[in-house]
Design a protein around this motif. Sequence first.
Motif, PDB file in Angstrom:
ATOM      1  N   PHE B  94      -6.902 -11.685   2.388  1.00  0.00           N
ATOM      2  CA  PHE B  94      -7.184 -10.276   2.588  1.00  0.00           C
ATOM      3  C   PHE B  94      -5.899  -9.490   2.829  1.00  0.00           C
ATOM      4  N   LEU B  95      -5.675  -8.513   1.976  1.00  0.00           N
ATOM      5  CA  LEU B  95      -4.495  -7.662   2.097  1.00  0.00           C
ATOM      6  C   LEU B  95      -4.934  -6.217   2.201  1.00  0.00           C
ATOM      7  N   ASP B  96      -4.138  -5.369   2.816  1.00  0.00           N
ATOM      8  CA  ASP B  96      -4.455  -3.941   2.895  1.00  0.00           C
ATOM      9  C   ASP B  96      -4.205  -3.267   1.556  1.00  0.00           C
ATOM     10  N   SER B  97      -4.829  -2.123   1.370  1.00  0.00           N
ATOM     11  CA  SER B  97      -4.551  -1.345   0.164  1.00  0.00           C
ATOM     12  C   SER B  97      -4.612   0.146   0.507  1.00  0.00           C
ATOM     13  N   PHE B  98      -4.673   0.977  -0.506  1.00  0.00           N
ATOM     14  CA  PHE B  98      -4.702   2.421  -0.270  1.00  0.00           C
ATOM     15  C   PHE B  98      -5.516   3.079  -1.372  1.00  0.00           C
ATOM     16  N   VAL B  99      -6.080   4.232  -1.067  1.00  0.00           N
ATOM     17  CA  VAL B  99      -6.854   4.964  -2.070  1.00  0.00           C
ATOM     18  C   VAL B  99      -5.930   5.961  -2.784  1.00  0.00           C
ATOM     19  N   SER B 100      -5.225   6.735  -1.959  1.00  0.00           N
ATOM     20  CA  SER B 100      -4.274   7.682  -2.532  1.00  0.00           C
ATOM     21  C   SER B 100      -2.882   7.303  -2.056  1.00  0.00           C
ATOM     22  N   SER B 101      -1.894   7.568  -2.883  1.00  0.00           N
ATOM     23  CA  SER B 101      -0.530   7.233  -2.481  1.00  0.00           C
ATOM     24  C   SER B 101       0.065   8.341  -1.610  1.00  0.00           C
ATOM     25  N   GLU B 102      -0.724   9.370  -1.361  1.00  0.00           N
ATOM     26  CA  GLU B 102      -0.266  10.569  -0.659  1.00  0.00           C
ATOM     27  C   GLU B 102       0.471  10.245   0.644  1.00  0.00           C
ATOM     28  N   ALA B 103      -0.154   9.412   1.481  1.00  0.00           N
ATOM     29  CA  ALA B 103       0.378   9.192   2.825  1.00  0.00           C
ATOM     30  C   ALA B 103       1.225   7.924   2.926  1.00  0.00           C
ATOM     31  N   LEU B 104       1.395   7.248   1.818  1.00  0.00           N
ATOM     32  CA  LEU B 104       2.108   5.968   1.844  1.00  0.00           C
ATOM     33  C   LEU B 104       3.485   6.073   2.487  1.00  0.00           C
ATOM     34  N   HIS B 105       4.192   7.179   2.193  1.00  0.00           N
ATOM     35  CA  HIS B 105       5.567   7.265   2.687  1.00  0.00           C
ATOM     36  C   HIS B 105       5.637   7.408   4.204  1.00  0.00           C
ATOM     37  N   GLN B 106       4.489   7.655   4.829  1.00  0.00           N
ATOM     38  CA  GLN B 106       4.500   7.738   6.300  1.00  0.00           C
ATOM     39  C   GLN B 106       4.228   6.391   6.946  1.00  0.00           C
ATOM     40  N   LYS B 107       3.809   5.411   6.147  1.00  0.00           N
ATOM     41  CA  LYS B 107       3.427   4.120   6.703  1.00  0.00           C
ATOM     42  C   LYS B 107       4.384   2.987   6.337  1.00  0.00           C
ATOM     43  N   VAL B 108       4.919   3.070   5.139  1.00  0.00           N
ATOM     44  CA  VAL B 108       5.606   1.905   4.574  1.00  0.00           C
ATOM     45  C   VAL B 108       7.063   1.868   5.029  1.00  0.00           C
ATOM     46  N   ASP B 109       7.474   0.767   5.640  1.00  0.00           N
ATOM     47  CA  ASP B 109       8.866   0.620   6.066  1.00  0.00           C
ATOM     48  C   ASP B 109       9.772   0.316   4.883  1.00  0.00           C
ATOM     49  N   PHE B 110       9.327  -0.611   4.049  1.00  0.00           N
ATOM     50  CA  PHE B 110      10.083  -0.845   2.823  1.00  0.00           C
ATOM     51  C   PHE B 110       9.163  -1.383   1.743  1.00  0.00           C
ATOM     52  N   VAL B 111       9.659  -1.418   0.542  1.00  0.00           N
ATOM     53  CA  VAL B 111       8.853  -1.797  -0.617  1.00  0.00           C
ATOM     54  C   VAL B 111       9.457  -3.045  -1.238  1.00  0.00           C
ATOM     55  N   ILE B 112       8.595  -3.987  -1.596  1.00  0.00           N
ATOM     56  CA  ILE B 112       9.056  -5.165  -2.342  1.00  0.00           C
ATOM     57  C   ILE B 112       8.483  -5.076  -3.753  1.00  0.00           C
ATOM     58  N   CYS B 113       9.341  -5.203  -4.744  1.00  0.00           N
ATOM     59  CA  CYS B 113       8.876  -5.229  -6.134  1.00  0.00           C
ATOM     60  C   CYS B 113       9.042  -6.630  -6.697  1.00  0.00           C
ATOM     61  N   LEU B 114       7.983  -7.148  -7.278  1.00  0.00           N
ATOM     62  CA  LEU B 114       8.055  -8.420  -8.005  1.00  0.00           C
ATOM     63  C   LEU B 114       7.841  -8.094  -9.469  1.00  0.00           C
ATOM     64  N   GLY B 115       8.901  -8.089 -10.243  1.00  0.00           N
ATOM     65  CA  GLY B 115       8.646  -7.758 -11.641  1.00  0.00           C
ATOM     66  C   GLY B 115       9.900  -7.397 -12.377  1.00  0.00           C
ATOM     67  N   GLY B 116      10.063  -6.162 -12.704  1.00  0.00           N
ATOM     68  CA  GLY B 116      11.229  -5.780 -13.487  1.00  0.00           C
ATOM     69  C   GLY B 116      11.559  -4.331 -13.225  1.00  0.00           C
ATOM     70  N   ASP B 117      12.412  -3.787 -14.066  1.00  0.00           N
ATOM     71  CA  ASP B 117      12.875  -2.424 -13.851  1.00  0.00           C
ATOM     72  C   ASP B 117      11.731  -1.413 -13.886  1.00  0.00           C
ATOM     73  N   GLY B 118      10.711  -1.711 -14.679  1.00  0.00           N
ATOM     74  CA  GLY B 118       9.592  -0.777 -14.804  1.00  0.00           C
ATOM     75  C   GLY B 118       8.939  -0.483 -13.467  1.00  0.00           C
ATOM     76  N   LEU B 119       8.921  -1.482 -12.580  1.00  0.00           N
ATOM     77  CA  LEU B 119       8.271  -1.281 -11.280  1.00  0.00           C
ATOM     78  C   LEU B 119       8.997  -0.235 -10.431  1.00  0.00           C
TER      79      LEU B 119
END
Lengths: 344, 344, 344, 344
Positions: B94-119
Amino acid sequence: RSGKKSPITLIRCDGYMCEREGVADSHIAFRGAATEQVMLVWSSRPRTVLLLVKKDPDLMSSVIEAARYLLEVENMKVIVEPQVQTQALANGLFLDSFVSSEALHQKVDFVICLGGDGLILHVSTLFRTAVPPVISFNLGSLGFLTPFQFEDFRTEIAEVLKGNCNLSLRMRLTCGIIRQGYVEHEFQVLNEVVVDRGASPYLSNLDCFCDGKYITTVQADGIIMSTPTGSTAYSMSAGGSMVHPSVPAILFTPICPHSLSFRPIVFPDSAQLRIEISEDARSHAWASFDGKSRQQLRRGDGLLVEMNLFPVPTINKTDHTGDWFQSLDRAFNFNSRAMQKPLP
Amino acid sequence: RSGKKSPITLIRCDGYMCEREGVADSHIAFRGAATEQVMLVWSSRPRTVLLLVKKDPDLMSSVIEAARYLLEVENMKVIVEPQVQTQALANGLFLDSFVSSEALHQKVDFVICLGGDGLILHVSTLFRTAVPPVISFNLGSLGFLTPFQFEDFRTEIAEVLKGNCNLSLRMRLTCGIIRQGYVEHEFQVLNEVVVDRGASPYLSNLDCFCDGKYITTVQADGIIMSTPTGSTAYSMSAGGSMVHPSVPAILFTPICPHSLSFRPIVFPDSAQLRIEISEDARSHAWASFDGKSRQQLRRGDGLLVEMNLFPVPTINKTDHTGDWFQSLDRAFNFNSRAMQKPLP
Amino acid sequence: RSGKKSPITLIRCDGYMCEREGVADSHIAFRGAATEQVMLVWSSRPRTVLLLVKKDPDLMSSVIEAARYLLEVENMKVIVEPQVQTQALANGLFLDSFVSSEALHQKVDFVICLGGDGLILHVSTLFRTAVPPVISFNLGSLGFLTPFQFEDFRTEIAEVLKGNCNLSLRMRLTCGIIRQGYVEHEFQVLNEVVVDRGASPYLSNLDCFCDGKYITTVQADGIIMSTPTGSTAYSMSAGGSMVHPSVPAILFTPICPHSLSFRPIVFPDSAQLRIEISEDARSHAWASFDGKSRQQLRRGDGLLVEMNLFPVPTINKTDHTGDWFQSLDRAFNFNSRAMQKPLP
Amino acid sequence: RSGKKSPITLIRCDGYMCEREGVADSHIAFRGAATEQVMLVWSSRPRTVLLLVKKDPDLMSSVIEAARYLLEVENMKVIVEPQVQTQALANGLFLDSFVSSEALHQKVDFVICLGGDGLILHVSTLFRTAVPPVISFNLGSLGFLTPFQFEDFRTEIAEVLKGNCNLSLRMRLTCGIIRQGYVEHEFQVLNEVVVDRGASPYLSNLDCFCDGKYITTVQADGIIMSTPTGSTAYSMSAGGSMVHPSVPAILFTPICPHSLSFRPIVFPDSAQLRIEISEDARSHAWASFDGKSRQQLRRGDGLLVEMNLFPVPTINKTDHTGDWFQSLDRAFNFNSRAMQKPLP
């Protein structure tokens, strides 16, 4: 406290000093644009002017005319170069001069150039540290750094004395030749420093470092390290981009590189660049500074290039962008009409 | 007081605000380099991470592995995109998710990308204002903005949690489409915005303005306005220079210009650029944003391009210069070996 | 006769001779492509071979191996350069040699090169008029003009002896230095002749003529006049196109031209080019021939460049196009894989 | 016979036919330059002229003036296009016309163009096989292919009627669209054929073949295949060289290639080029012919490009080289004065 983001501090280092900055709400943002239009304001009326003129006997009457105006109408102290002082005296006009340029920057409020772009390079040589604002008049042929017409001398000087004129703070590069670990000679360039193979048939094989770290080995006819001011000079002939004078950048433009993947690079102004002639290079190399003072670089020698903290402030006719595009127009027909010229 | 130079004040305007600065001894100097290496320091341990992954069912096991580590070992809250949440649940996690990305920047300390430049482009879309620091792991093919190996996930994440890592603050451009005098749509780009002639056989005839002043009329296949990050993408194919990510600049690179004197231009970050499709243009034009969201520009429409004050902070493996040259090596074989390849 | 078109005759002049050609039905047409793939057929088995090798003591065993095979298995007469003859004798093998290369072209059926591209330049020097077909083996590093592997020496030589192999007829340029109206020295180049400013800080100001008519004054670091073979060498570093070895053309590629409108030019093979250092040039210039024999060009001197009617025939592994693209692949990674490398 | 070299025969194939050539003394040599200046000689006075004019009502008086002169002074038969015939009749002048252009090449001795470069493209469309010599007058704006001034109409026409004028035989390309293995449409181009990605955001991924052999896969905005005449048009905007009209070559110039090592290529005129849209391409492509007749190329489609054996013979004012450099001067300021413009 739960649900709050971890507070962030940024430490910003520009190679000269570091600075801590708390980040509000952990929202990382630029503090505004890093580049600026700068306006000059005099707190009191300037009184001392250095009047420079291209070496050309035909220009003496213009010099006399300008100097008389500055002395008699604007009531300023006018300093000229020794040989001009002599010529002016022959014309019955006494002007101040100097023996060494050492202390000039402590006396001169601003500099007037009558001539062409070459005189601005001369200003840069006279003032190795702080440079007073420079206003540049062309006499005949239009230059790239010379937006003012001599016909308008009186009104333009009156405007400068009022202040409120825009400046381009033109970056210079300090270039040091390293021999046996020590910087032996130092040169200031306003356009560019070039390392090339001179008359050697062998192409140079130059090790390049940025901030002390190995970047690449250049195999090419040479390499140009240029200021934004120099971006429309030699660097452009070698394929470099046109860089606006306000961009804090050092151009690194290879001359005829062997590798097709080596394109011109634009480094930040904080970059400290070093070129080394490796001990096993097939030949020497040569460095020249604004096209002058050619120096041999022997195997093991190096060249250190970094921003000089003292720019050459040139007075704009309109502003840094307007003047620049006017210059591009004059020099390269870079304008809408050229654009519309149809190809077959 | 006699013999003293007139004191100077400079007024510096970056297009956002103006600032007065007294000049000590009237010696005009830069206040240091305008460009910096930035280091990230956490004041408390980060607790919330956004884990993004390229859309590829084969990568689900890596996501599960990464998420379990973050949850169970590092004791963090892990947020994923809705479809990843569903897939993780099917795997018993079980992982958390979000409905809108609107408030994400107030919660997220940092972002991890698994993939490539497109991410990273996707991160830029999710966070339209402030963007948390981003660490980017490649899974297989090496990317340009993706310096970290997934094999080293645990040690690299442990390092990020400690802080003291270097950041590249990657400029974005805010691009507004102007119709009848109003900005109708706005797009953020991390690489570039392109105005081209689309399928029209007629070349575009675009009026270009900088800070409200007319600069030139572009007659070309199109024009690229690029960030330094985008300088090694489409702009380079069209002949633009490679610009270090710390240089505060906007690249203006014409695509197949008619005029031989129209070279790529590097504007300062403070430049506000505007492109107009003149009322008498022979055809429409098209704008695309990081290669997406293609929009028609009709006669009379315009496009406004300026720096977004919120950069995308990407975490460096070494530092902004080291990572950049590593990327050039990987993508273009830009290294000493390629250099030494002899031409006949 | 009424209603008939006026009959047409064409007079075709290539600078060497003129030829009249009646035009059937007055329909002007090419007589076929001007460019050809050429195949070599021996009317009798070749018996004399010139075996050349790069100066490198490590290669002596390969030379001995090759020479023994040619002597003992193929029953040929083997000619080597004097110093190789001495070394072979020290290894107990007697080979023929020569004192002057003057008469070589009357004896040698074909030439074998063991080494690299440099050896082909040497062949061009040995044979100033007619050149026998050349087969070129690389020993280690792959060259641009060296398509054959030494491992396959026996089978490849057997094929050549059979004939029916494809040739690239590689154009050379005859370059004459003109002093006081007379051609004083003459050089043959296979790649290119370069006129540059040498160590002079002043850029060259070269008057250029084609077939006796003034074309332009080059203001640049220099000018490259190149064969198609040389198009992938120095000319390409300076921005010239890649020209297939069968195209009968002379490339005229400026090095860092001052004028943005001066692009590389491709002249026809019939062009007679002349460069003059004007009497009022600011400095001398230098000419170099395939990177060698550097000569000073003084004010008033000239350089005459035209096609040499005797090409260097190199034996293809597949055909002129296949070998060329193989070389581009080897030297520049010019292939489909490099193509697909994604930009960010 | 001993000591004699093995006699050599060369077989030369240009893709149309093969030819055997004995080599005197086994000395391989060119048979002269492959490129020529061609001069036109009439065996009897020409009597029929096709008079073409740009669509512009303002030009009608010039047409009437020219036609009256040809009819009444030179006593020729004057053919015009149907709509011009109607307009001339309204002016009281009866001129011949045609319904189909099919048989024109059997009647017309030479063609007069009053207008600009566009009219030469129109001539190329009217004459799909043999093209009569064309003399081109500009009316106002100077064109690239339009060396004659209308003021000199009478003297210039008198000269042409005498013959002994120089011609440029301008190569055309025959371009066939291949669908399901068959050539469906055929186009003749005088400048270039372009394959591009149209409005697709995806770059084209085009497989390229020369003489049936796979060469490379182009990843770029598109590819230009150009004649020497077209070398100073679109190809030059994309970085191609300027190619003299006598060089028997086909230019292959990529538009914004992804790979830094993909430079413009100059193929021989004998090259048969084929572009294929692979079955798994991400999008369609588009072909356009001299900027017109835009055609979609679907997955699996191909484009075949080769030299058309019937050139467009244009009458030179001086000769092929003199006219060409005059055009470069007019269009690009490619002359000594531009050369001497100093960079700062």
